[in-house]
Design an enzyme around this catalytic site. Structure first.
Site, PDB file in Angstrom:
ATOM      1  NE  ARG A 100      42.569  40.644  43.686  1.00 14.68           N
ATOM      2  CZ  ARG A 100      43.179  40.122  42.623  1.00 14.68           C
ATOM      3  NH1 ARG A 100      44.478  39.863  42.676  1.00 14.68           N
ATOM      4  NH2 ARG A 100      42.510  39.863  41.517  1.00 14.68           N
ATOM      5  CG  LEU A 101      43.006  33.214  46.624  1.00 11.31           C
ATOM      6  CD1 LEU A 101      42.430  31.810  46.762  1.00 11.31           C
ATOM      7  CD2 LEU A 101      44.508  33.202  46.871  1.00 11.31           C
ATOM      8  CG  ASP A 102      46.073  36.452  40.925  1.00  9.09           C
ATOM      9  OD1 ASP A 102      45.741  37.549  41.418  1.00  9.09           O
ATOM     10  OD2 ASP A 102      47.260  36.090  40.777  1.00  9.09           O
ATOM     11  CE  LYS A 103      37.874  34.579  34.852  1.00 10.61           C
ATOM     12  NZ  LYS A 103      37.500  35.288  33.603  1.00 10.61           N
TER      13      LYS A 103
END
Length: 243
Positions: free
Chosen positions: A103-106
């Site tokens: 995942r990557l942060d928003k």
């Protein structure tokens, strides 16, 4: 490859649910090697048969692998009732079975792999594989003089979190400081927390490489493309990079 049912193949190709593709077949919308096929149970060889829907050839792929340039403001999830997700960037017909690798942060941009290959995803995210992740960040504040050495030795954050050795490179100094950071793990907000530990504040963050695969500079934010055979081979070989 072994021959499989036509309706099963079309479902795998994301042409619709099993019930929907059976209706398409019976309606004469599916052709195999140029001839309409109305039997959902007809057996075809995905590697050799030319299967088309409404005249458009459907290409068989055992698994799908995409490089996405994730834009800021989009969350790394398969679905969400309140926010746009990375899968919303794909055509609806392509989304079935896909998920993001890690995942990557928003608010983080950059390279995100999207696939339906669970085994490869697990291998790339396993902490035992030491797969490298490279980020570039805009930083405010003055970094400690020994920041790079502290990264190299492995930081211990204020809450006691132990970070493995990493690489910190200063690309440009103040007032518009930019750094490149290479990690071999993916703890919660790790880049931001490590930079904070040496005196800086990350104000913009972008992942530019994963497992030896760089982000394609031709991909605009929100755009994606399939991985090349060479890129996939690098990931399947391990993706670990030396510092």
């Amino acid at each position: 490859m072994p021959r499989i049912r036509l309706d099963k193949l079309l479902t795998h190709l994301n042409c619709g649910s099993r019930k929907e593709v059976q209706a398409m077949i019976r309606a004469g919308r599916i052709a195999v090697d140029g001839t309409a096929e109305r039997d959902p149970a007809a057996k075809v060889d995905p590697d050799t048969a030319s299967v088309s829907l409404d005249g458009q050839v459907q290409r068989y792929r055992a698994q799908r692998y995409y490089m996405l340039n994730k834009p800021a403001g989009v969350i790394t999830a398969s679905r969400d009732a309140r926010h746009d997700t990375v899968l919303d960037l794909f055509p609806e017909a392509e989304r079935r079975g896909l998920f993001a690798v890690g995942r990557l942060d928003k608010d983080t941009e950059g390279l995100l792999l999207v696939t339906d290959d669970g085994a490869l995803s697990h291998a790339l995210m396993s902490p035992n594989r030491h797969v490298s992740k490279v980020y570039e960040a805009a930083v405010e504040g003055e970094l400690a003089a020994d920041a790079a050495e502290r990264f190299r030795q492995g930081l211990v954050l204020k809450d006691g979190t132990v970070c493995r050795p990493a690489r910190l490179e200063v690309l440009s100094g103040l007032p518009d400081a930019r750094v490149r950071i290479t990690l071999r793990e993916g703890k919660y907000h790790q880049v931001k927390r490590m930079v904070a530990a040496v005196g800086g504040v990350v104000v913009a963050l972008k992942r530019v490489q994963l497992g030896g695969i760089p982000l394609d500079p031709a991909l605009e934010p929100g755009a994606f493309r399939e991985l090349t055979a060479d890129e996939l081979a690098v990931l399947q070989a391990g993706g670990a990079q030396e510092f």
